[in-house]
Design an enzyme around this catalytic site. Structure first.
Site, short mmCIF file in Angstrom:
data_model
loop_
_atom_site.label_atom_id
_atom_site.label_comp_id
_atom_site.label_asym_id
_atom_site.label_seq_id
_atom_site.Cartn_x
_atom_site.Cartn_y
_atom_site.Cartn_z
N ASP A 182 0.85 -1.19 0.00
CA ASP A 182 0.00 0.00 0.00
C ASP A 182 0.89 1.24 0.00
OD1 ASP A 182 -2.00 1.81 0.15
OD2 ASP A 182 -2.71 1.24 2.15
N ALA A 183 1.21 1.70 -1.21
CA ALA A 183 2.06 2.89 -1.34
C ALA A 183 1.34 3.99 -2.12
CB ALA A 183 3.38 2.53 -2.01
N LYS A 184 0.19 3.66 -2.70
CA LYS A 184 -0.66 4.64 -3.39
C LYS A 184 0.14 5.54 -4.31
CE LYS A 184 -4.36 4.65 0.05
NZ LYS A 184 -3.76 3.82 1.13
N ARG A 185 0.89 4.94 -5.20
CA ARG A 185 1.73 5.72 -6.10
C ARG A 185 0.93 6.24 -7.29
NH1 ARG A 185 4.73 5.66 -1.93
NH2 ARG A 185 6.93 5.22 -2.15
#
Ligand SMILES: O=C(O)c1cc(=O)[nH]c(=O)n1[C@@H]1O[C@H](COP(=O)(O)O)[C@@H](O)[C@H]1O
Length: 300
Positions: A116-119
């Site tokens: 979960d890094a929401k890039r």
């Protein structure tokens, strides 16, 4: 004479690990894991407040102990673990080293890992983010990555392409669990569709023909109430955060997702993690959520 590296040579910055592509796309691997273990995804979210509740210091040793405890308790049981990168980035390079090790240990223990890094960025930079998380020999290679499409869905194409090549998946933020998300995601475009619906339509095209489940998922909050005006049956998984600390419950799932509930991967982070550090208590909490989810999905 030129020295040739041995076939298993990796630069020092790219340790070898269990990150080899099995040849099977993420969607198929996820479907099997959901069928075998149930669909629950537990987040690895080492909030400072949780470290304190667990009696750990807010430092690198505390971070490492927290993450390892969750992995040892749950990676052999739940379908998916989802480390939240920000809680590791907070500690700089040493936090990232813990994140790398956590991803590798969780995968080796049998869980699928959604990073979960929401890039999200312009395409040429997005290609580098994709390499960081979706190239099989990258230190942070994960089974799937959360991405933000709000620089335009097309900006994600390098990540889509690399995910296809490496057998990884994406979870695209479509209808997020937070109350602020609606001002962007429910906004109505000139063609009459909302922005969120447009993202779901893009994903439906990505997953066309993929059986039993596509690899291109959407994030749709379990907190959002009735979403019957949205076509959630887009051929891929639906990551559903919001259960537990954000107020949604497993019983809400059929009402929010309708028939698409069979493709939902419900995420619980604090709702499970607050039961630590005892491994048995973490497992007990995860099992209770898993059972409530099973009952809700069966009834729905
Ligand atoms: O992409 C996510 O995972 C996500 C999307 C979203 O819409 N809402 C949301 O809460 N999340 C993440 O899901 C987790 C929810 O944590 P809890 O509220 O503690 O269960 C956090 O790691 C969030 O960053």
């Amino acid at each position: 004479m030129t020295a040739h590296p041995s076939p298993d040579h990796h630069p020092a910055t790219r340790p070898s690990g269990p990150q080899t592509f099995s040849g099977e796309p993420f969607g198929a691997r996820l479907r099997r894991a959901m069928d075998e273990r149930g669909p629950l995804c537990v987040g690895i979210d080492p909030h400072a407040s949780l470290l304190a509740e667990w009696g750990l210091d807010d430092d690198i040793a505390g971070l490492e102990r927290f993450s390892r405890t969750v992995i040892e308790a749950l990676a052999g049981r739940v379908a998916v673990l989802k480390p939240q990168s920000a809680f590791f980035e907070r500690f700089g390079s040493r936090g990232l080293a813990v994140l790398e090790k956590s991803v590798q240990e969780a995968r080796a223990a049998g869980a699928l890992v959604v990073m979960d890094a929401k890039r999200g960025d312009i395409g040429s930079t997005m290609a580098a983010y994709a390499e960081a998380f979706l190239r099989p020999d990258a230190p942070l290679f994960s089974d799937a990555l959360t991405v933000s499409p709000y620089l335009g869905y097309g900006s994600l194409s390098p990540a889509v392409a690399l995910a296809r090549e490496s057998g990884a998946g994406l979870f695209v933020l479509a209808l997020t669990s937070n109350p602020e998300g609606g001002e962007v995601q429910h906004a109505v475009r000139a063609d009459g569709r909302t922005v969120g619906a447009t993202m779901l339509a893009h994903l439906s095209a990505e997953n066309a023909g993929e059986e039993p489940l596509g690899s291109f998922g959407a994030v749709v909050g379990a907190t959002l109430g009735d979403l019957s005006s949205y076509d959630l049956d887009m051929g891929g998984p639906l990551l559903a955060p919001g259960i537990g600390a954000q107020g949604a419950t497993p019983a809400d799932l059929p009402g929010v997702f309708g028939a698409a509930v069979r493709n939902v991967v419900p995420n619980v982070s604090r709702g499970v993690l607050r039961h630590g550090p005892d491994a048995g208590a973490l497992r007990g909490a995860a099992e209770r959520f898993a059972e409530e989810i099973r009952q809700a999905v069966t009834a729905g």
